[in-house]
Write an enzyme that holds these catalytic residues in place. Structure first.
Site, short mmCIF file in Angstrom:
data_model
loop_
_atom_site.label_atom_id
_atom_site.label_comp_id
_atom_site.label_asym_id
_atom_site.label_seq_id
_atom_site.Cartn_x
_atom_site.Cartn_y
_atom_site.Cartn_z
N VAL A 1 0.98 -1.20 0.16
CA VAL A 1 0.10 0.23 -0.01
C VAL A 1 0.82 1.29 -0.03
CG1 VAL A 1 -1.79 1.41 1.19
CG2 VAL A 1 -1.81 -1.14 1.27
N CYS A 2 1.39 1.67 1.11
CA CYS A 2 2.26 2.87 1.32
C CYS A 2 3.40 2.90 0.58
CB CYS A 2 2.19 3.19 2.79
SG CYS A 2 0.60 3.46 3.49
#
Length: 211
Positions: free
Chosen positions: A114-115
């Site tokens: 994700v990040c």
């Protein structure tokens, strides 16, 4: 070192450490907590040794601080705090990168899928050459981490590990201004090479921290 060097050098890139915070860390399942923290520290301290421009980012920092071992490397830096999942969507991050003047970026983050993946894919699309420190990052599962790494590589990202990063920036032991700090970092973080150095020092009757 030539300016068109294909390897990473201390002056040809910037480092972004993304969301190394407690909630993300405790929910990592692709690596142990100890591995992620140790490798993230090696990565950030490597950048410190070689004066590489480094940015820390967080998400909802009022609920979870940056991991202490990371923040202490640059205690005066206030991480860019976001609400969005993709740090590249935050203009402050883009502005910081542009201000460095670097076209190579090294990134590590939690979670990988994700990040880390989102800004890596976005910065690649923006024309940057991006390296991902895979062992200083971690995902919610081994599969999530591996699929994210594969996706980033397929998009053009270049995988690297924390010790490879440290070694690539040192590159030659003739650069004595950083060699001692590099050796001491490897020893302090308990790496295999560090334990080997301790043994060599023992055999040679040297005090720890000398070369």
């Amino acid at each position: 070192m030539s300016k068109d060097d294909t390897l990473l050098t201390p002056d040809n890139h910037a480092l972004i450490m993304i969301d190394h915070q407690y909630l993300q860390l405790l929910s990592v399942r692709s690596h142990t907590v100890e591995e992620v923290v140790s490798n993230a520290v090696i990565t950030a301290r490597t950048a410190k040794i070689f004066d590489v421009p480094t940015l820390f980012t967080t998400a909802f920092a009022e609920r979870q601080e940056l991991i202490k071992e990371i923040q202490v490397i640059d205690p005066e830096q206030v991480p860019i705090d976001r609400t969005g999942l993709n740090s590249w969507d935050d203009q402050r991050v883009v502005d910081w990168v542009e201000a460095t003047g670097k076209k190579k970026l090294v990134m590590a983050g939690l979670w990988t899928e994700v990040c880390l993946a989102m800004p890596v894919l976005s910065s690649l699309a923006a024309g940057y050459e991006v390296y991902i420190v895979t062992d200083a990052s971690g995902g919610s599962s081994p599969e999530a981490h591996e699929r994210a790494v594969q996706r980033m590589i397929q998009a053009g990202a270049r995988p690297i590990t924390s010790l490879a990063y440290l070694s690539e920036l040192q590159r030659d032991w003739k650069y004595e201004s950083t060699a001692t700090d590099v050796v001491n970092l490897a020893v302090e973080m308990g790496t295999a090479s560090g334990h080997g150095l301790r043994w060599v020092w023992q055999l040679q009757g040297l005090k720890e921290g000398t070369r």
